[in-house]
Design an enzyme around this catalytic site. Structure first.
Site, PDB file in Angstrom:
ATOM      1  N   GLU A  63       0.824   4.355  10.796  1.00 48.89           N
ATOM      2  CA  GLU A  63      -0.653   4.409  10.878  1.00 48.89           C
ATOM      3  C   GLU A  63      -1.112   5.552  11.774  1.00 48.89           C
ATOM      4  O   GLU A  63      -2.029   5.410  12.568  1.00 48.89           O
ATOM      5  CB  GLU A  63      -1.229   3.081  11.406  1.00 48.89           C
ATOM      6  N   PHE A 101       0.861  -1.179   0.000  1.00 48.12           N
ATOM      7  CA  PHE A 101       0.000   0.000   0.000  1.00 48.12           C
ATOM      8  C   PHE A 101       0.898   1.229   0.000  1.00 48.12           C
ATOM      9  O   PHE A 101       1.616   1.477   0.971  1.00 48.12           O
ATOM     10  CB  PHE A 101      -0.861  -0.055   1.261  1.00 48.12           C
TER      11      PHE A 101
END
Lengths: 262, 394
Positions: free
Chosen positions: B373, B139
């Site tokens: 994140e 990703f």
């Protein structure tokens, strides 16, 4: 082909073990699980089913015990078995191997089975007699302690590793087969298996369904009875071999031989 | 009078957490725990030390269990609850944050992006193979100069006829060098859009980032895109703007809320066991009040974090979770897990700095988890905005 796997719900060996007032194992108040040795039987059954070319082979898991024993069936269904049968009846409390084998045999007869699969022993009772008793009651051949199994049509061939020799034994179905912990590597239940298990059928049956009289099973009918029990004394320090005069290696070998480790 | 011996309970047993889980959740947790005991724990110190692990082989095994994209529906995914996914992350990260990262990126970032924003063709082509672990996904959002501020990204995609041509560089991309496909986010004249990029496409390369002191049992890479030409069908049709990638991040953050506690639990268990065996001045280290104070406080934080994680899991399963709530969990649980890992290290003293014990390995890993994140600071800003109504991002 129908394979019935007899599995046992046993107390978790890592938890504290408790006994009831009648000297039977407390299976209700203690965390229980599918006997680890029975996982090999379930795995072998799944392998036989999945290798069956007819495509209509099925694996039925059979257990007996209190309501909690359903967990042993559930685990087997999560691994991939197709359905379960649970003998649950207050009258079976305290049954010994003789009583248990009677109930299991009746349930197998009711199901019909080409192969009845068992583990090599339960991890709590460790008697290893159920497969032989089942075969006798069902009047079929027994091939036990298999460390390798090959199924070819209705012929089952097993390798049986003994202390002195390795035997290859062959018999025709229907038969009773038990497998050792060397026979395979039990699979982990996959998440899809875990999700699917909830929807698989589990039939609960009683003594009446099996046509067994309450007086023929349970603690009162047992041929043996636990009179007393005591906790095992704490483990003592092991033998320590100090090599002072060059004979240490010999002493070590003698010890290992005496313990039958070599 | 004989001293009464009490069988000690684990920190999470003290919080009676198991009673809050259903049979299916316990079974999934047990499967992952056993897998980690058999397949990860015996090797993890070596993988960390050598900064090398058999990622292709592991990915297949994780796929076979059903871990990849386990909380997604259909296309070969197991379709479990979000709480079960969290519990699986916890077990994986109790082994190592790198293993959990592999699964998080595959399931919550690459697969989730396709599942949520992809065309039917994308889903058919990629999801079953990604779920089986036969293909690995990555990703690409973060760039070297744009981490917390992804909207500033420089990677761009321009239309050339009906083709898209991508140029730019992504940084800190987990699984990058081993991936068969990458979800890449790029600036276009329609705003930020996502693309499904097969990594075999000419112009795509993914050099591995070496010399890391954290997540050493995890592949981290740079993604370099030089005139990577893709057909129109590579565009993720329904992701428009930053909301697309940010919703994927929220998924991955959710797994970390549970995962970080796994690392903390592993540290605490190793430490309690060590403190019970290690004798100092004639009695076990665990019998000293200073040690017990540390262990009691860590137990409390671990249990509180677990209750928060379970609460968020139930909210997510009810479809009622908000991104700000995921931030509460990510901020608290990673911060406390790192504090626990460091505190455990003090109890293990010199032993704590070796790979014979898991504590400094976990602490080092958690340094990355603290940052990726969404850094702690970003989550503080999100929570701050939620309760004051003021955005303090700029």
């Amino acid at each position: 082909m129908k394979i019935v796997v007899c599995v046992k719900y046993v107390p978790d060996a890592t938890a504290d073990r408790k006994f009831n007032a009648d000297n039977t194992v407390d299976r209700v108040g203690v965390q229980g699980m599918l006997s680890e040795l029975d996982e090999y039987a379930v795995e072998e059954a799944l392998k036989i089913r999945d290798g069956d070319e007819s495509g209509d082979a099925q694996v039925v898991v059979l257990t007996m015990g209190p309501a909690d024993a359903r967990a042993a069936i559930l685990k087997s269904l999560q691994m991939g078995a197709d359905s379960g049968v649970h003998i649950v009846d207050d009258a079976i409390h305290g049954s010994d191997s003789v009583g248990s084998s009677l109930l299991l045999a009746k349930a197998v007869e009711r199901q019909g089975a080409d192969i009845v699969l068992c583990g090599m022993a339960s991890t709590d009772g460790s008697m290893s007699v159920i497969p032989a008793m089942l075969a006798e009651r069902l009047g079929v051949p027994q091939v036990t302690f298999a460390s390798e199994v090959t199924v070819d049509g209705n012929t089952v061939r097993v390798r049986r590793d003994g202390d002195a020799a390795t035997e290859v034994i062959e018999a025709s179905t229907p038969l009773v087969l038990s497998v050792t912990d060397q026979s395979n590597e039990p699979r982990y239940p996959s998440f899809k298996g875990i999700m699917a298990a909830k929807k698989k059928p589990v039939e609960e049956i009683t003594l009446a369904d099996l046509g067994v009289a309450a007086g023929d099973v349970g603690l009162e009918a047992a041929w043996t009875k636990v009179e007393a029990y005591a906790e095992r004394p704490p483990r003592s320090a092991g033998a320590i071999v100090t090599d002072e005069d060059g004979t240490g290696a010999n002493q070590l070998v003698e010890f290992l031989a005496a313990q039958k480790f070599v | 009078m004989a001293k009464q011996v009490v069988r000690p309970v684990t920190s999470l047993e003290l919080f009676a957490i198991d009673g809050q889980l259903d049979d299916e959740e316990r079974a999934i947790r047990q499967t992952v725990r056993r897998f980690c005991d058999d397949r990860i724990r015996p090797h993890i110190a070596d993988w960390f030390e050598d900064a090398a692990m058999p990622v292709v082989e592991l990915s297949l095994e994780l796929g076979e269990l059903g871990l990849m994209g386990m909380h997604l529906e259909g296309y070969g995914c197991a379709g479990t609850s979000a709480t079960a996914y969290g519990l699986a992350c916890m077990e994986l990260e109790a082994a190592d944050s790198g293993i959990r990262s592999l699964v998080s990126v595959q399931g919550s970032l690459a697969m989730f992006a396709i599942h949520r924003f992809g065309s039917e063709e994308h889903k058919q082509e990629w999801l079953p193979r990604l779920a089986a672990g036969e293909a690995i996904g990555c990703f690409g959002l973060t760039e070297a100069d744009f981490g917390s501020d992804p909207g500033g990204m420089r990677t761009q995609a321009r239309l050339d006829g009906t083709d898209w041509v991508l140029n730019g560089t992504k940084m800190w991309i987990t699984n990058g060098s081993v991936a068969e496909m990458a979800v890449v986010w790029a600036r276009t004249d329609q705003g930020i859009r996502g693309f499904v990029v097969p990594t075999a496409t000419p112009g795509f390369s993914a050099p591995e980032i070496k010399r890391k002191l954290s997540l050493r049992a995890s592949v981290t890479s740079e993604l370099v895109l030089e005139d990577v030409r893709l057909p129109a069908s590579a565009l993720l049709p329904t992701a428009q703007g930053l909301t697309g990638p940010l919703s994927c991040l929220s998924e991955a953050r959710f797994g970390i809320v549970f995962g970080a506690l796994g690392a903390a639990r592993d540290c605490l268990e190793a430490t309690i066991s060590y403190a019970g065996e290690r004798e100092i001045f004639g009695k076990p280290l665990s019998a000293y009040q200073l040690t017990q104070q540390k262990i009691a406080d860590m137990t409390l934080e671990l249990g509180k974090g677990m209750l928060l994680a379970l609460h968020l899991g139930r909210l997510k399963d009810a479809g009622a979770i908000r991104n700000e709530q995921v931030s509460l969990g990510k901020l608290n649980n990673v911060r406390e897990a790192l504090a626990i890992a460091r505190e455990c290290r003090t109890i293990l003293a010199a032993n704590g700095v070796t790979l014979e014990y898991p504590v400094l390995r976990h602490a080092n890993n958690l340094e990355s988890v603290l940052t990726y994140e969404g850094t702690s600071e970003v989550h503080q800003l999100i929570i701050g905005q939620a309760v004051t109504g003021e955005s303090a991002f700029r």
